[in-house]
Write a protein that holds these residues in place. Structure first.
Motif, PDB file in Angstrom:
ATOM      1  N   TRP A  67       0.802  -1.220   0.000  1.00  0.00           N
ATOM      2  CA  TRP A  67       0.000   0.000   0.000  1.00  0.00           C
ATOM      3  C   TRP A  67       0.837   1.273   0.000  1.00  0.00           C
ATOM      4  O   TRP A  67       0.428   2.298  -0.560  1.00  0.00           O
ATOM      5  N   PHE A  90      -6.170   7.456   1.536  1.00  0.00           N
ATOM      6  CA  PHE A  90      -6.052   6.282   2.396  1.00  0.00           C
ATOM      7  C   PHE A  90      -6.372   6.650   3.851  1.00  0.00           C
ATOM      8  O   PHE A  90      -7.148   5.965   4.527  1.00  0.00           O
ATOM      9  N   ARG A  91      -5.784   7.738   4.337  1.00  0.00           N
ATOM     10  CA  ARG A  91      -5.969   8.130   5.737  1.00  0.00           C
ATOM     11  C   ARG A  91      -7.416   8.488   6.040  1.00  0.00           C
ATOM     12  O   ARG A  91      -7.921   8.213   7.133  1.00  0.00           O
ATOM     13  N   TRP A 149     -11.300  -0.205  -3.878  1.00  0.00           N
ATOM     14  CA  TRP A 149     -10.064   0.384  -4.383  1.00  0.00           C
ATOM     15  C   TRP A 149      -9.813   0.036  -5.838  1.00  0.00           C
ATOM     16  O   TRP A 149      -9.220   0.840  -6.583  1.00  0.00           O
ATOM     17  N   TRP A 170     -11.937   1.074   3.465  1.00  0.00           N
ATOM     18  CA  TRP A 170     -10.472   1.035   3.472  1.00  0.00           C
ATOM     19  C   TRP A 170      -9.963  -0.376   3.221  1.00  0.00           C
ATOM     20  O   TRP A 170      -8.943  -0.591   2.556  1.00  0.00           O
ATOM     21  N   TYR A 171     -10.687  -1.369   3.725  1.00  0.00           N
ATOM     22  CA  TYR A 171     -10.263  -2.757   3.596  1.00  0.00           C
ATOM     23  C   TYR A 171     -10.868  -3.460   2.375  1.00  0.00           C
ATOM     24  O   TYR A 171     -10.642  -4.646   2.177  1.00  0.00           O
ATOM     25  N   LEU A 190     -10.023   7.140   4.961  1.00  0.00           N
ATOM     26  CA  LEU A 190     -10.890   5.960   5.062  1.00  0.00           C
ATOM     27  C   LEU A 190     -10.388   4.919   6.054  1.00  0.00           C
ATOM     28  O   LEU A 190     -11.028   3.881   6.227  1.00  0.00           O
ATOM     29  N   GLU A 191      -9.281   5.176   6.704  1.00  0.00           N
ATOM     30  CA  GLU A 191      -8.758   4.223   7.684  1.00  0.00           C
ATOM     31  C   GLU A 191      -9.802   3.906   8.747  1.00  0.00           C
ATOM     32  O   GLU A 191     -10.459   4.793   9.271  1.00  0.00           O
TER      33      GLU A 191
END
Length: 231
Positions: free
Chosen positions: A29, A56-57, A71, A65-66, A59-60
């Motif tokens: 990533w 990315f940050r 994505w 995010w996972y 949606l952490e």
């Protein structure tokens, strides 16, 4: 690290950063995917990082995010196929298999609980043979909430009944451990060094395991398990 196994009948185990070395995911990533995305768009890698890192940050800790599908759509890339370039980095953390075998010998119910997308879970299971060590495998995507959310734990309990005061969760994510504690899970452990290429982390809110063998009560159990795996 002494541990009273008589107080536990169910062990919930995270996958990435707990049983598997987090280096694979971190490198993918932080380096590999941004490089592939930059190449696809004909932009410098630094520019790609400037765009992707904030996304990315943002949606952490969310299910998006996972989410592999999310994505892949967002970045217009086949994210799963990109992992093939780094599959040689997928590996168990030291003595994880010995620990899982020992839990089985002690009669503990072992449940894998992961935020990983089901396709990523299958991808890693095919390369590690982890599945044989578990009585159940649960992806947060099947429950509709990430492990960081309180709803995940109530849904998990409905699907895989467990008694929180008699349950141990081992996870490298501090927020997950905090949410599990609020749900009532009594025994909570973190991981001291999720990524083998990074230094051990400073002490956080939960006791951290450096080596799974620390948790195994009795050298006979460890020796018997090591001997069985070796043969």
């Amino acid at each position: 690290m002494a541990f009273d196994w008589s107080a536990v009948d169910t062990v919930l185990l995270d996958m990435d950063g707990t049983l598997l070395d987090l280096h694979f995911d971190n490198y993918f990533w932080q380096q590999h995917l941004p490089a592939c995305w930059a190449e696809q768009r004909g932009m410098p890698l630094a520019a790609a990082h400037e765009i992707l890192v904030p996304r990315f940050r943002e949606l952490e800790g969310t299910l998006a995010w996972y989410c592999l599908d999310f994505w892949s759509r967002e970045l217009e890339l086949d994210v799963l196929s990109l992992k093939d370039d780094l599959q040689h980095l997928i590996g168990l953390r030291p003595h994880a298999e010995i620990f899982l075998e020992a839990l089985g010998r002690m009669g503990k119910r072992r449940i894998l609980v992961t935020n990983a997308h089901p396709d990523v879970l299958d991808y890693k299971l095919a390369r590690t043979d982890l599945a044989r060590h578990f009585e159940a495998l649960v992806s947060a995507h099947a429950l509709g909430e990430p492990k960081e959310a309180a709803a995940f734990w109530s849904r998990l309990q409905q699907q895989q009944p467990f008694t929180p005061p008699q349950t141990l969760l081992i996870d490298d994510n501090n927020q997950v451990l905090m949410t599990a504690r609020a749900f009532g899970i009594a025994h909570l452990l973190s991981i001291a060094q999720p990524d083998s290429r990074q230094p051990p982390r400073a002490a956080a809110d939960f006791p951290a395991v450096a080596d799974f063998r620390e948790l195994l009560a009795g050298a006979d159990t460890v020796a018997a398990t090591e001997n069985e795996i070796a043969h």
